[in-house]
Design an enzyme around this catalytic site. Structure first.
Site, PDB file in Angstrom:
ATOM      1  N   GLY B 209       0.896  -1.248  -0.096  1.00 47.10           N
ATOM      2  CA  GLY B 209       0.270   0.084   0.368  1.00 47.10           C
ATOM      3  C   GLY B 209       0.926   1.073   0.189  1.00 47.10           C
ATOM      4  N   SER B 213       5.131   0.367   6.344  1.00 46.64           N
ATOM      5  CA  SER B 213       4.975  -0.539   7.473  1.00 46.64           C
ATOM      6  C   SER B 213       6.587   0.053   8.554  1.00 46.64           C
ATOM      7  CB  SER B 213       5.470  -2.050   6.912  1.00 46.64           C
ATOM      8  OG  SER B 213       6.289  -3.301   7.213  1.00 46.64           O
ATOM      9  N   SER B 281       0.230   6.323   3.988  1.00 46.88           N
ATOM     10  CA  SER B 281       0.217   5.206   4.390  1.00 46.88           C
ATOM     11  C   SER B 281      -1.427   5.151   3.098  1.00 46.88           C
ATOM     12  CB  SER B 281       0.143   5.541   5.891  1.00 46.88           C
ATOM     13  OG  SER B 281      -1.035   6.528   5.912  1.00 46.88           O
ATOM     14  N   SER B 292      -4.991   3.615  13.463  1.00 48.48           N
ATOM     15  CA  SER B 292      -5.765   4.343  14.945  1.00 48.48           C
ATOM     16  C   SER B 292      -4.909   5.399  13.937  1.00 48.48           C
ATOM     17  CB  SER B 292      -4.454   4.273  16.118  1.00 48.48           C
ATOM     18  OG  SER B 292      -5.448   4.821  17.125  1.00 48.48           O
ATOM     19  N   THR B 343      -1.741 -10.941   5.026  1.00 51.00           N
ATOM     20  CA  THR B 343      -1.741 -12.712   5.253  1.00 51.00           C
ATOM     21  C   THR B 343      -2.939 -13.829   4.229  1.00 51.00           C
ATOM     22  OG1 THR B 343      -2.719 -13.175   7.002  1.00 51.00           O
ATOM     23  CG2 THR B 343      -0.585 -12.759   7.251  1.00 51.00           C
ATOM     24  N   LEU B 344      -4.311 -12.659   4.353  1.00 55.64           N
ATOM     25  CA  LEU B 344      -5.514 -13.709   3.390  1.00 55.64           C
ATOM     26  C   LEU B 344      -5.628 -12.691   2.106  1.00 55.64           C
ATOM     27  CD1 LEU B 344      -7.495 -13.071   6.248  1.00 55.64           C
ATOM     28  CD2 LEU B 344      -6.704 -15.056   5.818  1.00 55.64           C
ATOM     29  N   TYR B 551       3.981   5.627  23.475  1.00 56.09           N
ATOM     30  CA  TYR B 551       4.962   5.732  22.602  1.00 56.09           C
ATOM     31  C   TYR B 551       6.073   6.132  22.382  1.00 56.09           C
ATOM     32  CZ  TYR B 551       4.862   6.424  16.824  1.00 56.09           C
ATOM     33  OH  TYR B 551       4.733   6.128  15.887  1.00 56.09           O
TER      34      TYR B 551
END
Lengths: 667, 631
Positions: B209, B213, B281, B292, B343-344, B551
């Site tokens: 995307g 990551s 993103s 979030s 993963t799906l 964080y």
């Protein structure tokens, strides 16, 4: 079974130890008054906002965890919350310390006077002090001194005051509270008082544990308590008590503090103030109750010379590093942390192992005087020895002890004759040198010279002397167990020797500090040490005595002989004399009577069998091995003896039957 | 004020009417469009459409750094005078000079501008291993007309996310396993075709995307022997429709955050979903990682925002049959998709909640004497459920960090004012400069309510010793989150490496966790031979009823270390263990990827992991989506 790396890690000789400074030296050269009023500005725990004792109490009473237990207790008992709250406040009032600097200064002054008249020197390792200072700054600290004398905790606070360190708060037994005035003085110098037993009292436990944890979490002061729980009357380290250790570890396990430093402290006395008192106590004369008048009466001790004492502050142990890989702290994630919970088995065994490890560290850093080596020979030669022979043997033992890693304070540049005789003269209340013969002194029994009274006096001096030998036992313990095992097994086969070793270790694990589950390590260590001093050769499958071992091994066996005999006497009593109604309370006097009988009949030579300490330990071992069972009846506890098991245990100890698996299994 | 509100209301209705009219006018064209619906994407893809708001080209490396964060034209550097400046024109900081950054940088890390650790200058295509192609698959893919590429730089660009170790390796010129080709589907149907072909020829697909990551999710599993195809969703970036009656928008999942927000704003709406990475993103990435956003207190997290998801899996397409606001139809199948980390299957289209653009926005900040007080205040705000759109609490180190980024002040007057403020807080109010910390606030809504809300929050803050510290501090705090990733590249030019990571934790453990994790980092660095104390700092970035999101930033100077990367990885690992031991979660919104996989079983229990495995087993038995994240 063994790997080389285990040996090298375990080699105690490699351990570097620090040098000592005599803190009394300065006291003898400058004003005590000025010392007592010196500027005291200790280094505190980083970021600490100091807290007055009264404030501390408020924090504890308002804490979530105590409030939780209060409401629980109130719901269970039906009493109102306010009432339970008051009860908690009362408990806390009775418990809490009221440390204030003025009292500490008063003690600093009076103790200076007292210590100067009692001791020739009080030696402290200053590097340890520096490490402690660092530790206090970084993490909450728990001080864990060994406990041989009432002097211990006074001395600890005195030293910390001297070095400008944060004064500890000390967990003390309630016994002191009964001393008028003195109890309160101790409280004001930082002692807090806990009841000796409060098993089922939830509220008491909650107040107590929250009190300790609050001090620890905030790092207000180092917390000091005695792992051994009580003064050791025999100078052997006692099996550690886990209650307080559990409490001080919890804030780390629950993530409330980053780490906790545990600092083992070894306090050793050249002459223990209470030596004769202890021996009498072990022989059944009740301990004098702590009282102010008793204390005043005891002031005659000031006229005597107690030699020097050594205080060694060990390396701080980080609970975090200990727990690494052993404890899964995530376990504490799922229940709010203020709700009290029983420790898990994992945590329990962790705390237990840690406790043993710490006691061993205390033992290892205990300074040993030449006298303890002399005492060792005197205990093996109760009828007396030639002075010259004693000197020669002591020197031999000195070298052996050193090669085993003992922390020996043997004066340099002094002839060994001089060293021995000056030791003997310091302990002239215990030994006499007469025409080159050294023997134990026996005080003349007053009045009637009954054989029992004579035996009692002999036992007093023997047990006093034994307490000094006991100081060095931990150095020789593992090799000695191996020596006995080799002797009993009467074979060179390593596996059989190991079986026997492990059996003896198991039997004696209430008597000596033997970490649970470390039989293999202990065996390896014993093999290594004996090999190092040239007493045995370790082969692939066997353990072989060498020429020099023919001297060393019997000596080591003789060291444990009194304990072997003592346990056998207990077993014999249980097999021969005990009836079905033997209560726990009667056990010790009954065994003592039995042992006295054997002594008078001449069939028993050693005095340890008369010691209540050994008798208690033996009973604990038998209970653990299921050879004896406790049965609770209406108002007392009765001991049920499995005579077959006890009998076979006795025979095995006596070397009459070999240690074999079936025997162990039956036990 | 009332008249103001009324006029804006009037404006809005006017705009709306205009839009509707415009819609009417365009009607015939739209009808045309629906007629050729089956051909829709192709027609679109073959057309070059200059109006199409495409801020993410296929060849991303043309506008973005290949070995660092963000746009090529925007970076921090120390100029000849040794002053820090930020280049480019895109950000508020762009073109400005930050005079105190150098001192902070050198003081904090013991770094020195003389000691540079420059990156390898340019990507040498020769070092990228040649692609391992599945020829039949390539042939059939060609036949579909879906664009693809086998160029080394395209493949390289998609072989990594933005974990420190990934960027560090790129700068050092080390390349691991790369995808063997990149495809750019234009729509849902393209994805269906690609997945069918991949299944048919047993090719491994890795959805890509925004590429932001930080969980090693984009790393190609080195053990993968099949051809790996990176499925870049960036061209699926249209808003397909907006439903103003239900306040939803149906959007293609490849759209990146800033485009989505801009396009919706043009219609007077927003999603309000603003993760710190929203410049790059993508919507699909948010769904796949359970993202979030900063303003979740008003708009919710991604799981609260999605109404409908369409995902292409090897078993076929999964979607719900209606757009009801809530359903009791067994476990919510959306929750198998949310957080599935590629993963799906590939998320292709999402229906999202939208809201009218808020009338009024206001930043704010509060200074607290110490972190404990700050956390207590946030807890109280959460308890009273009056959290502003965003409320964040920076610790002392981060407060100082933020200060170092203050641009040169324009007038003597401002600098005088700053001095006065500092004097007031530290001398008059007695705050300790090395203890105080700052909460930054963002309020949104109608003006009146915002002001009311603001007062409520400041009143609570006052109870915890907080002092209002102005809008400027607040705004700078939020800016920090957008430039922090650029700053890391600056650090890496001077032997400083660092990373951020996050967790969520119950309120009663926030303080303990923050202290312990920070201290653990310091201690681990020391033990691993790091010469200078590391920067170890945290902030509380989200509040919930039962806990908070925390964080952490940590960074250190690696001069004198023979294997800095390994040291860094060990420290990060230790920090994560510390988080878990202190009751923190494995991740609040970054996801698990491959970086945190080892703790999954511990986190969700072996039964839980088994449940997830069995879903994977059913949906993707041949492991076509073989990025090996999560499980």
């Amino acid at each position: 079974m063994a790997s080389k790396s285990v040996y090298s890690q375990r080699d105690p000789v490699l351990k570097k130890r620090d040098d000592f400074e005599d803190i009394l030296e300065e006291r003898r050269n400058s004003s005590d008054l000025r010392y007592a009023f010196k500027c005291y500005t200790p280094v505190l725990y980083k970021g600490l906002v100091p807290c007055k004792p009264a404030m501390l109490k408020t924090i504890v009473l308002q804490s979530d965890s105590l409030q939780h237990v209060i409401s629980q207790v109130s719901a269970e008992s039906g009493e109102s919350v306010e009432l339970v709250q008051e009860e908690a406040a009362a408990i806390l009032e009775e418990m809490a310390h009221r440390q204030q600097l003025s009292t500490v200064r008063f003690f600093a002054f009076t103790l200076s006077k007292a210590f100067k008249s009692l001791f020739r020197s009080v030696c402290v390792n200053e590097e340890g002090i520096q490490r402690l200072q660092q530790a206090i700054h970084e993490h909450p600290v728990v001080l864990l001194p060994s406990h041989r004398s009432y002097m211990d905790f006074l001395m600890m606070s005195y030293i910390l005051y001297t070095y400008d360190l944060t004064l500890p708060v000390i967990a003390a037994g309630m016994d002191f509270m009964s001393m008028k005035f003195v109890g309160e003085m101790l409280r004001m110098s930082g002692a807090f008082f806990i009841r000796r037993s409060f098993g089922g009292d939830k509220l008491y436990w909650a107040v107590f544990s929250e009190y300790v944890k609050t001090i620890l979490r905030n790092g207000y002061s180092p917390i000091e308590f005695f792992l051994e729980g009580t003064r050791s009357r025999t100078s052997k380290s006692l099996t550690p008590k886990l209650g307080l250790l559990n409490i001080v570890m919890e804030p780390f396990l629950k993530g409330e503090v980053f780490d906790v430093s545990l600092v083992p402290v070894s306090i050793s006395y050249e002459r223990v103030l209470e030596e004769a008192l202890y021996a009498r106590e072990l022989l059944g004369v009740p301990k004098p109750k702590e009282s102010t008048s008793g204390l005043l009466k005891a002031r005659r001790i000031f006229s005597e010379d107690y030699g020097s004492m050594h205080v060694y502050f060990g390396q701080p142990v980080s609970v975090r590093s200990l727990a690494q890989g052993r404890i899964n702290r995530a376990h504490y994630n799922l229940v709010p942390r203020h709700i009290p919970r029983k420790p898990t088995n994992e945590a329990q065994s962790f705390v237990n192992d840690t406790a043993y490890q710490l006691v061993r560290m205390q033992e290892e850093n205990m300074v040993l005087k030449p006298w303890v080596l002399i005492a060792t020979f005197l205990m093996q030669n109760l009828e007396g020895m030639e002075l010259s022979q004693l000197v020669e043997q002591t020197v031999w033992l000195r070298d052996l002890a050193r090669s085993f890693g003992a922390f020996l304070d043997w004066p340099d540049h002094t002839s060994s004759m001089k060293v021995v005789s000056s030791s003997l003269s310091l302990h002239c209340n215990l030994v006499s040198v007469c025409e080159g013969q050294v023997r134990l002194l026996v005080a003349a029994a007053q009045g009637c010279e009954s054989p029992e009274a004579l035996l009692f006096e002999q036992a007093v001096s023997a047990l006093s002397c034994a307490s000094y030998r006991n100081q060095v036992l931990h150095v020789f313990l593992r090799p000695a167990l191996l020596a006995v095992a080799m002797h009993t097994a009467a074979t060179q086969r390593k596996d059989e020797v190991y079986n026997c070793f492990s059996f003896l270790r198991n039997v004696f694990s209430n008597e000596f500090i033997l970490c649970p589950g470390e039989a293999v390590q202990d065996f390896d260590e014993a093999c290594y040490l004996l090999m190092k001093c040239g007493a045995v050769q370790i082969l692939q499958q066997g353990v072989v005595t060498t020429e020099s071992g023919r001297v060393t091994l019997p000596f080591l066996c003789a060291m444990l002989e009194p304990f072997l005999q003592g346990y056998q006497v207990v077993c014999r009593y249980l097999c021969e004399e005990a009836n079905d109604n033997l209560t726990e309370k009667l056990f010790i006097p009954a065994v003592r009577t039995f042992a006295v009988k054997l002594h008078l009949a001449g069939s028993l030579r050693c005095y340890e069998a008369l010691s209540s300490d050994l008798q208690k330990n033996a009973l604990a071992a038998l209970l653990r091995l299921n050879a004896v069972k406790k049965v609770k009846t209406a108002d007392q506890v009765v001991l049920k003896v499995n005579k077959l098991a006890v009998n076979s245990l006795e025979d095995t100890l006596g070397g009459k039957i070999p240690t074999q698996k079936p025997v162990l299994a039956r036990l | 004020m009332a008249s103001n509100g009324k006029s804006s209301e009037r404006q809005r209705t006017a705009q709306q009417r205009l839009r509707i009219i415009a819609g009417h006018l365009r009607k015939p064209e739209e009808a045309d469009h629906t007629e050729i619906a089956a051909q829709e994407c192709k027609a679109e893809s073959s057309r070059t459409n200059p109006e199409k708001p495409n801020s993410m080209p296929k060849r991303r490396q043309e506008i973005m750094k290949w070995n660092g964060w963000g746009y090529s034209d925007s970076r921090f550097l120390f100029n000849k005078k040794g002053q820090a400046e930020f280049t480019g024109k895109r950000y508020r900081l762009s073109g400005l000079i930050m005079p105190s950054l150098k001192d902070w940088f050198e003081g904090t890390f013991g770094a020195n501008l003389q000691h540079k650790s420059p990156a390898a200058p340019a990507l040498n295509a020769g070092v990228v291993p040649p692609p391992n192609l599945n020829e039949v698959f390539v042939e059939e893919l060609k036949a579909t007309g879906i664009p693809f590429s086998q160029d080394a730089d395209d493949r390289m660009f998609r072989a990594h996310g933005h974990c420190l170790h990934e960027i560090f390796a790129l700068r050092e010129g080390h390349f691991g396993r790369c995808p063997d080709m990149v495809v750019w589907p234009n729509c849902h149907n393209d994805v269906v075709k690609i997945v069918e072909l991949a299944c048919k020829h047993n090719v491994c697909l890795m959805p890509y995307g925004g590429g932001t990551s930080v969980s090693s999710a984009l790393e190609c599993p080195p053990e993968e022997t099949r051809s790996i195809v990176s499925l870049d969703t960036s061209q699926m970036n249209r808003i397909l429709w907006i439903d103003e009656k239900n306040l939803t928008a149906h959007v293609e999942a490849g759209i990146i955050g800033q485009d989505l927000e801009r396009l919706l704003n043009e219609s007077g709406y927003c999603t309000g979903h603003e993760p710190d990475s929203m410049e790059f993103s993508s919507l699909g990435g948010w769904v796949a990682t359970r993202a979030s956003g900063m303003k979740k207190n008003i708009y919710g997290n991604i799981e609260d925002l999605v109404v409908h998801i369409k995902m292409v899996t090897p078993r076929g397409v999964i979607e719900k049959s209606c757009q009801g606001p809530r359903m009791s139809t067994g476990p919510d199948v959306h929750h198998f998709i949310l957080g599935s980390e590629g993963t799906l299957g590939v998320v292709t289209e999402v229906t999202m909640k939208i809201r009218p653009i808020p009338e009024y926005q206001k930043y704010g900040s509060v200074v607290f004497p110490n972190f404990q007080q700050g956390v207590a205040c946030l807890r109280e705000v959460a308890k009273q459920r009056c959290a502003p759109a965003s409320i964040r609490l920076m610790d002392n180190e981060q407060f100082k960090f933020g200060h170092a980024l203050k641009p040169q002040v324009s007038s003597i007057f401002t600098s005088f004012l700053d001095g006065l403020k500092k004097f007031y807080i530290t001398k008059f109010k007695g705050f300790d400069q090395d203890q105080l910390c700052v909460a930054t606030l963002l309020f949104e809504g109608d003006r009146e309510k915002v002001l009311q809300h603001e007062k409520q929050v400041y009143d609570i803050a006052a109870k915890f010793g907080g002092l209002a510290a102005g809008e400027d501090n607040g705004q700078r705090g939020y800016m920090l989150t957008f430039v922090i990733a650029y700053l890391r590249d600056l650090g890496m030019d001077y032997y400083v490496i660092g990373e951020s990571f996050e967790t969520s934790v119950p309120w009663d453990r926030v303080l303990d966790l923050c202290r312990n994790v920070k201290e653990r980092i310091v201690r681990e660095c020391k033990e691993k031979g790091v010469q200078f104390p590391p920067l170890s700092t945290c902030r509380v970035t989200q509040t919930y009823d039962v806990g908070a999101c925390v964080y952490f930033y940590f960074a250190f100077n690696y001069r004198g270390l023979s294997d800095p990367l390994n040291v860094y990885l060990q420290v990060e690992h230790a920090a994560r263990e510390e988080i878990l031991a202190n009751g923190g979660s494995l991740s609040h919104h970054h996801g698990v990827g491959k970086l945190r996989k080892e703790w999954m079983q511990e986190s969700v229990s072996s039964v839980g992991l088994g449940m997830l495995r069995s879903v994977k087993e059913y949906v993707d038995p041949d492991n076509i989506f073989g990025n090996r994240n999560l499980l």
